[in-house]
Each structure stands twice: as C-alpha cells, then as structure tokens.
Scaffold this active site. Structure first.
Site, short mmCIF file in Angstrom:
data_model
loop_
_atom_site.label_atom_id
_atom_site.label_comp_id
_atom_site.label_asym_id
_atom_site.label_seq_id
_atom_site.Cartn_x
_atom_site.Cartn_y
_atom_site.Cartn_z
N ASN A 42 -6.69 -8.31 -4.50
CA ASN A 42 -5.56 -9.21 -4.28
C ASN A 42 -4.25 -8.60 -4.76
OD1 ASN A 42 -4.51 -12.03 -3.69
ND2 ASN A 42 -3.93 -11.82 -5.84
N THR A 43 -4.28 -7.96 -5.92
CA THR A 43 -3.07 -7.34 -6.47
C THR A 43 -2.56 -6.22 -5.57
OG1 THR A 43 -3.70 -7.88 -8.74
CG2 THR A 43 -2.14 -6.06 -8.43
N GLY A 72 5.38 21.18 -3.39
CA GLY A 72 6.43 20.79 -4.32
C GLY A 72 7.13 21.96 -4.95
N ASP A 100 -6.10 -1.22 -8.02
CA ASP A 100 -6.19 -2.43 -8.82
C ASP A 100 -7.16 -3.36 -8.10
OD1 ASP A 100 -5.56 -4.63 -10.63
OD2 ASP A 100 -3.66 -3.61 -11.01
N ILE A 101 -7.25 -4.60 -8.54
CA ILE A 101 -8.12 -5.53 -7.83
C ILE A 101 -7.56 -5.78 -6.43
CG2 ILE A 101 -8.92 -6.60 -9.97
CD1 ILE A 101 -7.07 -8.97 -9.35
N LEU A 156 2.14 6.39 -4.43
CA LEU A 156 1.95 5.61 -5.65
C LEU A 156 0.49 5.41 -6.01
CD1 LEU A 156 4.72 2.87 -5.25
CD2 LEU A 156 4.87 5.10 -6.37
N LYS A 157 -0.42 5.77 -5.11
CA LYS A 157 -1.87 5.75 -5.39
C LYS A 157 -2.31 4.39 -5.95
CE LYS A 157 -1.93 10.71 -6.56
NZ LYS A 157 -0.46 10.95 -6.61
#
EC number: 4.1.1.23
Length: 230
Positions: A66-67, A208, A63-64, A59-60
């Site tokens: 905490n998130t 893939g 974000d910040i 999912l790479k």
C-alpha cells in the site's frame, strides 16, 4: 525512451547539476538517485525535464504494498521516463506500484532492482542468506518482476544475456556497473565495458563517475556513447 547512455547525476546539489548539464548542448538521459532527490526534491526533476532531458528516477522503492502504491501515485505526477522499485518487496508490492503509477501516468516505464552491482557472492550468502549464485538470485527476482507486469529490471550486464534468453528481448535490462577500458572499478564488482554490455544484451547502460568525475565530461560521454551505440 532514448537509447542513450544514462548519466548518473551523483551530485549533492542543484547548482552542481546545472553546472554539469550546462556543459552539454544536446538532449541527455540522466539518472537522479536518492542522494540528489532527497537534497533537492521534485522541483529539480521538473527543471531537468524542462531542459529537454529524459529522467530515470532511481529511488528503489521497497515497503509494504500500500505504501509503495501511494508513493508511486505521487511520483507519477513528475512524468519521468523511468522509475524503479526493489524486487525483494515481492509481486504484490510491484503490482501495487504499477497501479499507483498508472493512475496518473501511462508512459513512464517501471523496472525492478534485482541485485546491486556492488553485491558479491560472499555478500549474497553470508549477509543476505541467499544460498544460490548471483545469477540465480537475479533470475528469480526478474521472473517476479515479469510476473508483476513490470517493464524490466536493473541488473549487471553479466546477467543480461541470461535474462534475454529467459524473458525475451523486449524485457528491459538497465545495467549499471559500466566502466570504459582502463577506468577505475570504484565500488562496483560486476562490471563490463559499454561494448560488452551491448553484446551481452543490455538495453540501457548507466554510467556515473567515468563521466561526471572526468576532466572532460563531454568528451568522456561521447566516447562512451559511441562505443555503446556502435
């Protein structure tokens, strides 16, 4: 974590995933990416695990801090074998990802994306405004991931040898951009064969379309597996 080629399940539905997995009578290592996870959700992960397969949840996260840490707390409960974040989020973000993961899970490996195998030197300089070579950019992100305590990175096989020399053999190098001889390059730019990836020091390969879009996926998988494990 199995030393098998990781099959990218680039399908848009659970039905197509099950049709594909039903072709095999063995335990696999599969990758579930954004396309499939956002369509089918966590339940699909549980079902794949119940079938006895290892799972790389790709999912790479970026974000910040905490998130990402809180998101990783939730993903930890899925008990997948491998997860990832994007190294561009920085050391603090990657450290929080590890903390979130370890609150509920001690076995899942966590790695960081460096530069996508679709990235070219021109894209790096003119779109990302990174004025170094791809190799230097990958090494910088890999060093940040190592400093944060991650288990390794996602990179091109072409950078694997350099990363082994700089960061050691135990640092995971999970490498997409794998194409058997004669296969279409598709939208990948920095590619090698499975044999070349092994020689260059990749610890795991991700494949893939050469498998999932093959006329005979099982045969194609076994050919790639044999060349990878040789």
């Amino acid at each position: 974590m199995k030393d098998l080629p990781i099959i990218a399940l680039d399908f848009e539905s659970k039905e197509k995933v099950n049709q594909f997995l039903d072709l095999f009578d063995e335990s696999l290592f599969v990758k579930v990416g954004m396309e499939l996870f956002y369509q089918e959700g966590p339940q699909l992960i549980n079902e794949i695990k119940e079938r006895g397969h290892d799972v790389f949840l790709d999912l790479k996260l970026h974000d910040i801090p905490n998130t990402v840490g809180k998101a990783m707390e939730g993903l930890a409960k899925l008990n997948v074998d491998l997860v990832n974040v994007h190294a561009a989020g920085g050391v603090k973000m990657m450290s929080e990802a590890i903390k979130g993961l370890r609150k509920h899970n001690q076995h899942t490996k966590i790695i960081a994306v460096t530069q996508l195998t679709s990235t070219t030197e021109d894209m790096l300089r003119h779109e990302q405004n990174i004025q170094t070579s791809i190799e230097e950019a990958v090494l910088n992100y890999a060093k940040l991931a190592n400093a944060a305590g991650l288990d390794g990175v996602v990179c091109s096989p072409l950078e694997s040898r350099m990363l082994t020399e700089k960061l050691g053999t135990s640092f995971l190098k999970v490498t997409p951009g794998i194409r058997p001889k004669g296969a279409s390059q598709d939208d990948q730019h920095r590619i090698t064969t499975p044999e070349e990836a092994r020689q260059l020091g990749s610890t795991h390969i991700v494949v893939g379309r050469p498998i999932t879009q093959s006329d005979n996926p099982v045969e194609s998988y076994h050919k790639i597996k044999e060349s990878w494990l040789v």
